[in-house]
Motif scaffolding. Structure first.
Motif, PDB file in Angstrom:
ATOM      1  N   LEU A 160      11.544  -5.421  -5.867  1.00 36.51           N
ATOM      2  CA  LEU A 160      10.968  -6.285  -7.031  1.00 36.51           C
ATOM      3  C   LEU A 160       9.792  -5.504  -7.656  1.00 36.51           C
ATOM      4  O   LEU A 160       8.915  -4.939  -6.905  1.00 36.51           O
ATOM      5  N   ARG A 161       9.881  -5.352  -8.918  1.00 38.50           N
ATOM      6  CA  ARG A 161       9.001  -4.369  -9.847  1.00 38.50           C
ATOM      7  C   ARG A 161       8.458  -5.416 -10.672  1.00 38.50           C
ATOM      8  O   ARG A 161       9.160  -5.847 -11.542  1.00 38.50           O
ATOM      9  N   ALA A 162       7.187  -5.576 -10.666  1.00 46.10           N
ATOM     10  CA  ALA A 162       6.294  -6.398 -11.783  1.00 46.10           C
ATOM     11  C   ALA A 162       5.402  -5.502 -12.293  1.00 46.10           C
ATOM     12  O   ALA A 162       4.389  -5.088 -11.673  1.00 46.10           O
ATOM     13  N   THR A 163       5.267  -5.425 -13.794  1.00 46.33           N
ATOM     14  CA  THR A 163       4.712  -4.604 -14.501  1.00 46.33           C
ATOM     15  C   THR A 163       3.675  -5.593 -15.450  1.00 46.33           C
ATOM     16  O   THR A 163       4.135  -6.371 -16.188  1.00 46.33           O
ATOM     17  N   ASN A 164       2.306  -5.423 -15.357  1.00 46.21           N
ATOM     18  CA  ASN A 164       1.380  -5.999 -16.034  1.00 46.21           C
ATOM     19  C   ASN A 164       1.299  -5.258 -17.565  1.00 46.21           C
ATOM     20  O   ASN A 164       1.184  -3.952 -17.460  1.00 46.21           O
ATOM     21  N   LEU A 165       1.628  -5.879 -18.555  1.00 41.21           N
ATOM     22  CA  LEU A 165       1.912  -5.351 -19.893  1.00 41.21           C
ATOM     23  C   LEU A 165       0.640  -4.979 -20.475  1.00 41.21           C
ATOM     24  O   LEU A 165       0.669  -4.153 -21.453  1.00 41.21           O
ATOM     25  N   ASN A 166      -0.466  -5.525 -19.868  1.00 42.74           N
ATOM     26  CA  ASN A 166      -1.734  -5.298 -20.826  1.00 42.74           C
ATOM     27  C   ASN A 166      -2.187  -3.784 -20.201  1.00 42.74           C
ATOM     28  O   ASN A 166      -2.845  -2.892 -20.774  1.00 42.74           O
ATOM     29  N   THR A 167      -1.977  -3.534 -18.950  1.00 40.70           N
ATOM     30  CA  THR A 167      -2.518  -2.447 -18.160  1.00 40.70           C
ATOM     31  C   THR A 167      -1.396  -1.365 -17.833  1.00 40.70           C
ATOM     32  O   THR A 167      -1.979  -0.084 -17.460  1.00 40.70           O
ATOM     33  N   ASN A 168      -0.350  -1.663 -17.889  1.00 40.16           N
ATOM     34  CA  ASN A 168       1.108  -1.026 -17.789  1.00 40.16           C
ATOM     35  C   ASN A 168       0.836  -0.508 -16.203  1.00 40.16           C
ATOM     36  O   ASN A 168       1.410   0.410 -15.943  1.00 40.16           O
ATOM     37  N   THR A 169       0.384  -1.349 -15.369  1.00 39.50           N
ATOM     38  CA  THR A 169       0.350  -1.012 -13.723  1.00 39.50           C
ATOM     39  C   THR A 169       1.624  -1.933 -13.237  1.00 39.50           C
ATOM     40  O   THR A 169       1.847  -3.005 -13.539  1.00 39.50           O
ATOM     41  N   THR A 170       2.294  -1.245 -12.241  1.00 40.15           N
ATOM     42  CA  THR A 170       3.443  -1.977 -11.647  1.00 40.15           C
ATOM     43  C   THR A 170       3.098  -2.311 -10.245  1.00 40.15           C
ATOM     44  O   THR A 170       2.752  -1.213  -9.561  1.00 40.15           O
ATOM     45  N   GLN A 171       3.632  -3.367  -9.640  1.00 35.43           N
ATOM     46  CA  GLN A 171       3.426  -3.762  -8.007  1.00 35.43           C
ATOM     47  C   GLN A 171       4.843  -3.587  -7.741  1.00 35.43           C
ATOM     48  O   GLN A 171       5.811  -4.418  -8.540  1.00 35.43           O
ATOM     49  N   THR A 172       5.214  -3.191  -6.673  1.00 38.16           N
ATOM     50  CA  THR A 172       6.481  -3.418  -5.872  1.00 38.16           C
ATOM     51  C   THR A 172       6.488  -3.850  -4.535  1.00 38.16           C
ATOM     52  O   THR A 172       5.284  -3.681  -3.842  1.00 38.16           O
ATOM     53  N   ILE A 173       7.512  -4.482  -4.260  1.00 40.83           N
ATOM     54  CA  ILE A 173       7.613  -5.011  -2.758  1.00 40.83           C
ATOM     55  C   ILE A 173       9.077  -5.001  -2.695  1.00 40.83           C
ATOM     56  O   ILE A 173       9.947  -5.162  -3.362  1.00 40.83           O
ATOM     57  N   VAL A 174       9.516  -4.631  -1.313  1.00 41.05           N
ATOM     58  CA  VAL A 174      11.090  -4.600  -0.849  1.00 41.05           C
ATOM     59  C   VAL A 174      11.246  -5.714   0.180  1.00 41.05           C
ATOM     60  O   VAL A 174      10.444  -5.805   1.142  1.00 41.05           O
ATOM     61  N   VAL A 175      12.190  -6.265   0.082  1.00 44.43           N
ATOM     62  CA  VAL A 175      12.508  -7.598   0.689  1.00 44.43           C
ATOM     63  C   VAL A 175      14.018  -7.474   1.131  1.00 44.43           C
ATOM     64  O   VAL A 175      14.878  -6.874   0.168  1.00 44.43           O
ATOM     65  N   GLY A 176      14.322  -8.316   1.771  1.00 43.82           N
ATOM     66  CA  GLY A 176      15.718  -8.404   2.456  1.00 43.82           C
ATOM     67  C   GLY A 176      16.434  -9.661   1.701  1.00 43.82           C
ATOM     68  O   GLY A 176      17.828  -9.673   1.729  1.00 43.82           O
ATOM     69  N   GLY A 177      15.827 -10.541   1.285  1.00 44.79           N
ATOM     70  CA  GLY A 177      16.384 -11.879   0.564  1.00 44.79           C
ATOM     71  C   GLY A 177      16.332 -11.844  -0.805  1.00 44.79           C
ATOM     72  O   GLY A 177      16.187 -10.992  -1.462  1.00 44.79           O
ATOM     73  N   THR A 178      16.328 -13.070  -1.308  1.00 41.63           N
ATOM     74  CA  THR A 178      16.487 -13.033  -2.834  1.00 41.63           C
ATOM     75  C   THR A 178      15.089 -13.954  -3.378  1.00 41.63           C
ATOM     76  O   THR A 178      15.305 -14.408  -4.451  1.00 41.63           O
ATOM     77  N   SER A 179      14.067 -13.738  -2.713  1.00 41.08           N
ATOM     78  CA  SER A 179      12.720 -14.221  -3.378  1.00 41.08           C
ATOM     79  C   SER A 179      11.672 -13.338  -2.602  1.00 41.08           C
ATOM     80  O   SER A 179      11.883 -12.800  -1.722  1.00 41.08           O
ATOM     81  N   ALA A 180      10.540 -13.328  -3.590  1.00 41.96           N
ATOM     82  CA  ALA A 180       9.253 -12.537  -2.903  1.00 41.96           C
ATOM     83  C   ALA A 180       8.107 -13.122  -3.568  1.00 41.96           C
ATOM     84  O   ALA A 180       8.222 -13.723  -5.078  1.00 41.96           O
ATOM     85  N   ASN A 181       7.045 -13.254  -2.942  1.00 45.26           N
ATOM     86  CA  ASN A 181       5.671 -13.562  -3.547  1.00 45.26           C
ATOM     87  C   ASN A 181       4.800 -12.244  -3.858  1.00 45.26           C
ATOM     88  O   ASN A 181       4.771 -11.578  -2.968  1.00 45.26           O
ATOM     89  N   LEU A 182       4.337 -12.461  -5.076  1.00 45.96           N
ATOM     90  CA  LEU A 182       3.330 -11.235  -5.453  1.00 45.96           C
ATOM     91  C   LEU A 182       2.204 -12.136  -5.897  1.00 45.96           C
ATOM     92  O   LEU A 182       2.374 -13.164  -6.747  1.00 45.96           O
ATOM     93  N   ASN A 183       0.893 -11.393  -5.847  1.00 42.08           N
ATOM     94  CA  ASN A 183      -0.264 -11.743  -6.338  1.00 42.08           C
ATOM     95  C   ASN A 183      -0.449 -11.051  -7.519  1.00 42.08           C
ATOM     96  O   ASN A 183      -0.633  -9.862  -7.651  1.00 42.08           O
ATOM     97  N   ILE A 184      -0.493 -11.729  -8.894  1.00 44.57           N
ATOM     98  CA  ILE A 184      -0.666 -11.202 -10.258  1.00 44.57           C
ATOM     99  C   ILE A 184      -1.738 -11.822 -10.860  1.00 44.57           C
ATOM    100  O   ILE A 184      -2.152 -12.808 -10.663  1.00 44.57           O
ATOM    101  N   GLU A 185      -2.054 -11.166 -11.902  1.00 46.42           N
ATOM    102  CA  GLU A 185      -3.367 -11.617 -12.765  1.00 46.42           C
ATOM    103  C   GLU A 185      -3.097 -12.702 -13.554  1.00 46.42           C
ATOM    104  O   GLU A 185      -1.843 -12.740 -14.041  1.00 46.42           O
ATOM    105  N   ARG A 186      -3.717 -13.819 -13.569  1.00 46.28           N
ATOM    106  CA  ARG A 186      -3.604 -14.947 -14.369  1.00 46.28           C
ATOM    107  C   ARG A 186      -3.711 -14.675 -15.891  1.00 46.28           C
ATOM    108  O   ARG A 186      -4.757 -13.581 -16.206  1.00 46.28           O
ATOM    109  N   GLY A 187      -3.154 -15.195 -16.896  1.00 45.23           N
ATOM    110  CA  GLY A 187      -3.282 -15.094 -18.128  1.00 45.23           C
ATOM    111  C   GLY A 187      -3.072 -13.735 -18.659  1.00 45.23           C
ATOM    112  O   GLY A 187      -3.667 -13.185 -19.545  1.00 45.23           O
ATOM    113  N   ALA A 188      -2.174 -12.902 -18.255  1.00 43.21           N
ATOM    114  CA  ALA A 188      -1.432 -11.730 -18.349  1.00 43.21           C
ATOM    115  C   ALA A 188      -0.100 -11.544 -18.768  1.00 43.21           C
ATOM    116  O   ALA A 188       0.681 -12.635 -17.867  1.00 43.21           O
TER     117      ALA A 188
END
Length: 227
Positions: free
Chosen positions: A68-96
């Motif tokens: 999973l790759r999630a990118t904050n479009l304000n800061t252009n920073t990307t968080q990644t996590i690798v999982v074996g299933g079809t869901s994943a939790n990420l802590n991301i910025e509110r209001g972004a």
């Protein structure tokens, strides 16, 4: 050759045959957060401006794991996590605003498969939302392209806003970076523009997206070379 001999030869060939080569993974289908939407299901993390969001997608064939790759479009920073299933939790910025994508992987092959990229707004305390930064369609950044018979190139992009109140776009285009020359202002109903270019020249461009509340969003600088 006798029939029995033919049958025995066929069985021997089948028995010696190896297994099929591993197949590369297929692209996953994204489910949630939905495209161009506001995600309101995040669980706020006390003492921070973040919330925990659960991302979901459908399983793809020939896949062992998903990145999973999630990118904050304000800061252009990307968080990644690798999982074996079809869901994943990420802590991301509110209001972004964010974009997200799934990369399907299989250790038996070198090929990977990328899903579509969806954009969403992670809910905060806002009552109005800035638009998403414009998404460049063409020319892709870093590309080397030819001009048309009129010595022009078509710039294309896609805009979106959670509130569905896009007003228009300011197009900045020049041979210098960052591009500060405003060459046109367009309404939200138009998201392409032809520009005059010269060969053997690198051009830089970016889009400022504006909504009816006066909120704006500026995308990353894109560049291309005319051959």
């Amino acid at each position: 050759m006798k029939p029995l001999t033919v049958i025995l030869c066929f069985l021997a060939l089948v028995g010696c045959g190896g297994k099929d080569s591993p197949k590369p993974p297929l692209s996953a289908q994204l489910v949630f957060p939905e495209k161009n939407s506001e995600c309101t299901t995040g669980i706020a993390i006390t003492g921070t401006n973040n919330s925990t969001v659960q991302f979901r997608w459908q399983a793809s064939d020939h896949t062992e794991s998903y990145e999973l790759r999630a990118t904050n479009l304000n800061t252009n920073t990307t968080q990644t996590i690798v999982v074996g299933g079809t869901s994943a939790n990420l802590n991301i910025e509110r209001g972004a605003p964010y974009s997200w994508q799934i990369v399907s992987k299989n250790t038996q092959v070198s090929e990977t498969a990328r899903s579509e990229t969806w954009r969403f707004f992670n809910a905060g305390t806002e009552t109005t939302h800035a638009p998403f930064p414009a998404e460049v369609i063409a020319p892709k950044t870093g590309s080397n392209i030819a001009r048309d018979i009129n010595n022009e190139v078509l710039l294309e992009w896609e805009g979106a806003d959670v509130d569905n109140d896009l007003e228009g776009y300011e197009v900045y285009f020049s041979t210098e970076t960052p591009p500060t020359t405003l060459i046109n202002t367009l309404t939200s109903g138009k998201s392409d523009l032809k520009v005059s270019v010269e060969t053997n020249t690198v051009y830089y461009w970016r889009i400022v997206t504006i909504d009816r509340e006066g909120n704006t969003a500026t995308n990353n600088i894109s560049e291309f070379k005319v051959r």
